[in-house]
Design a protein around this motif. Structure first.
Motif, short mmCIF file in Angstrom:
data_model
loop_
_atom_site.label_atom_id
_atom_site.label_comp_id
_atom_site.label_asym_id
_atom_site.label_seq_id
_atom_site.Cartn_x
_atom_site.Cartn_y
_atom_site.Cartn_z
N GLU A 14 0.85 -1.18 0.00
CA GLU A 14 0.00 0.00 0.00
C GLU A 14 0.89 1.24 0.00
O GLU A 14 2.06 1.17 0.37
CB GLU A 14 -0.93 0.03 1.22
N GLN A 52 -2.06 -2.75 -4.09
CA GLN A 52 -3.39 -3.25 -4.43
C GLN A 52 -4.34 -2.14 -4.84
O GLN A 52 -5.33 -2.39 -5.52
CB GLN A 52 -3.98 -4.00 -3.22
N SER A 53 -4.04 -0.92 -4.44
CA SER A 53 -4.96 0.18 -4.71
C SER A 53 -4.22 1.51 -4.65
O SER A 53 -3.08 1.58 -4.19
CB SER A 53 -6.11 0.19 -3.69
N ILE A 113 -3.04 -3.05 -9.06
CA ILE A 113 -4.10 -2.07 -8.90
C ILE A 113 -5.28 -2.44 -9.80
O ILE A 113 -5.11 -2.75 -10.98
CB ILE A 113 -3.57 -0.66 -9.25
N LYS A 114 -6.48 -2.40 -9.23
CA LYS A 114 -7.69 -2.76 -9.98
C LYS A 114 -8.55 -1.56 -10.34
O LYS A 114 -9.31 -1.63 -11.31
CB LYS A 114 -8.53 -3.75 -9.16
N GLU A 115 -8.45 -0.49 -9.57
CA GLU A 115 -9.30 0.67 -9.81
C GLU A 115 -8.49 1.96 -9.76
O GLU A 115 -7.47 2.04 -9.07
CB GLU A 115 -10.41 0.75 -8.75
N PRO A 161 -8.93 5.71 -8.57
CA PRO A 161 -9.85 6.54 -7.79
C PRO A 161 -10.12 7.86 -8.50
O PRO A 161 -9.21 8.45 -9.09
CB PRO A 161 -9.10 6.77 -6.47
#
Length: 371
Positions: free
Chosen positions: A134, A156-157, A178-180, A182
């Motif tokens: 993170e 992961q984000s 990373i999936k998204e 922001p």
């Protein structure tokens, strides 16, 4: 950089290059302490200290006292698991390169980093090739950062607090998990280069169109199937990298559609027929709802929508060579979409509209990398 055996000083002693030394940590400590002593009481200041590839497991203690004017520190390619409190003594440090170490666990960054002078001095931070899962919260308080590199970690984000870095010009987060993306990322007014390649991103938020300074966007090797049509608003974008994504290869119609509620039907009627009302006629929640209306992008429709819309893919030509799938939203399935034709061989209005829209964007897009 010149490889150093016993240390190479250049630029009038402003730089000390001690890369790939074949000495023990104790010897390195002694040498640094001696150099620090030499400069005490003189006007000479060491500005750049290069210590890459020295098998360091901790920062040299001498950093804490002997080099108060240091502006660049390179400790890349070592075996560091933590950047110790010695770092906080470098009050004027502008560039910290610590890539390819073993940083990422608890205590990887010194306690008090967010409250130290580095909060206002550090401009370039490279922590790529480490083990961060993170983004450390203390990094998000380094308000002077212009370049942040965290590629090749295990992120992961992206935290929403990334918007705190208002001076950021380059953000490198490639090679993570990373999936998204922001939407808060769009609140970085100076961002020029955004690298999110080699992740697991499935969609791009339309808010990224607010990055008016963005010149390069790297999204290759993700899981993207479309792009939001708002991406055309990135007026300074020169390079868009999309290769290695499962971008759709044909028009997709009526992806999802749920019938509008009675509330939305009533609100649409008010908007479309321009029925007048005042703040005294309706309760506050209905006033806010009416103000959230979005216009249908089809110029021949004139309709609006609120919560219910039809998602469609429209292909737009860039530079006369590539066709990008852009997502747009229609007020209903009956709306005659400019992209409603599903035939690639057709010369219908959908093709001409696509070409017209491409004419607006083609002069902006210098490179669109799909292959």
């Amino acid at each position: 950089m010149e490889e150093a055996g016993a240390g190479v000083a250049t630029n009038g002693e402003a730089e000390l290059n001690w890369s790939r030394l074949s000495v023990s940590l104790e010897t390195l400590e002694s040498e640094l302490e001696a150099r620090g002593e030499e400069r005490r009481g003189t006007r000479e200041a060491l500005l750049r200290l290069l210590l890459p590839h020295n098998r360091l497991v901790s920062l040299p203690r001498a950093l804490g006292s002997g080099f108060p004017h240091l502006q660049l520190l390179d400790v890349s390619g070592n075996a560091l698991t933590a950047l110790g409190p010695e770092l906080l003594a470098l009050r004027g440090l502008r560039t910290l390169l610590a890539r390819n170490n073993r940083l990422g666990g608890p205590g990887a960054l010194p306690k008090g980093l967010a409250q130290s002078p580095l909060r206002h001095s550090l401009q370039v931070l490279n922590l790529s090739g480490n083990c961060f899962q993170e983004v450390p919260p203390s990094l998000l308080e380094l308000r002077a950062l212009q370049t942040l590199s965290l590629g090749g970690n295990q992120l992961q984000s992206i935290p929403a607090e990334i918007e705190n870095l208002q001076s950021l010009e380059c953000l490198y987060l490639g090679g993570n998990f990373i999936k998204e993306i922001p939407p808060e990322l769009a609140n970085l007014p100076s961002l020029n280069y955004l690298v999110l390649c080699d992740n697991k991103i499935q969609s791009v938020p339309p808010q990224l169109s607010q990055l008016h300074s963005l010149r390069s966007l790297s999204l290759h090797n993700n899981l993207l199937t479309y792009l939001p049509r708002e991406i055309l608003n990135l007026i300074h974008l020169e390079e868009l990298s999309l290769r290695g994504n499962p971008l759709v290869v044909r028009f997709v119609r009526d992806l999802t559609y749920d019938p509008p509620t009675l509330l939305e039907l009533a609100a649409r009627t008010i908007k479309i027929r321009n029925i007048s009302y005042t703040p005294y006629d309706l309760p506050g929640n209905l006033l806010r709802y009416l103000s959230s209306a979005s216009n249908c992008p089809n110029p021949k429709c004139g309709g609006v929508y609120f919560d219910c819309c039809v998602r469609q893919i429209k292909f737009v030509d860039f530079c006369g060579k590539y066709r990008l799938p852009l997502m747009h939203y229609l007020c209903s399935p009956e709306c005659s979409s400019p992209c409603s034709s599903a035939s690639h061989s057709s010369t219908s209005q959908s093709e001409s509209d696509s070409e017209d829209e491409a004419g607006v964007a083609a002069h902006r897009m210098q490179k669109v990398l799909l292959g």
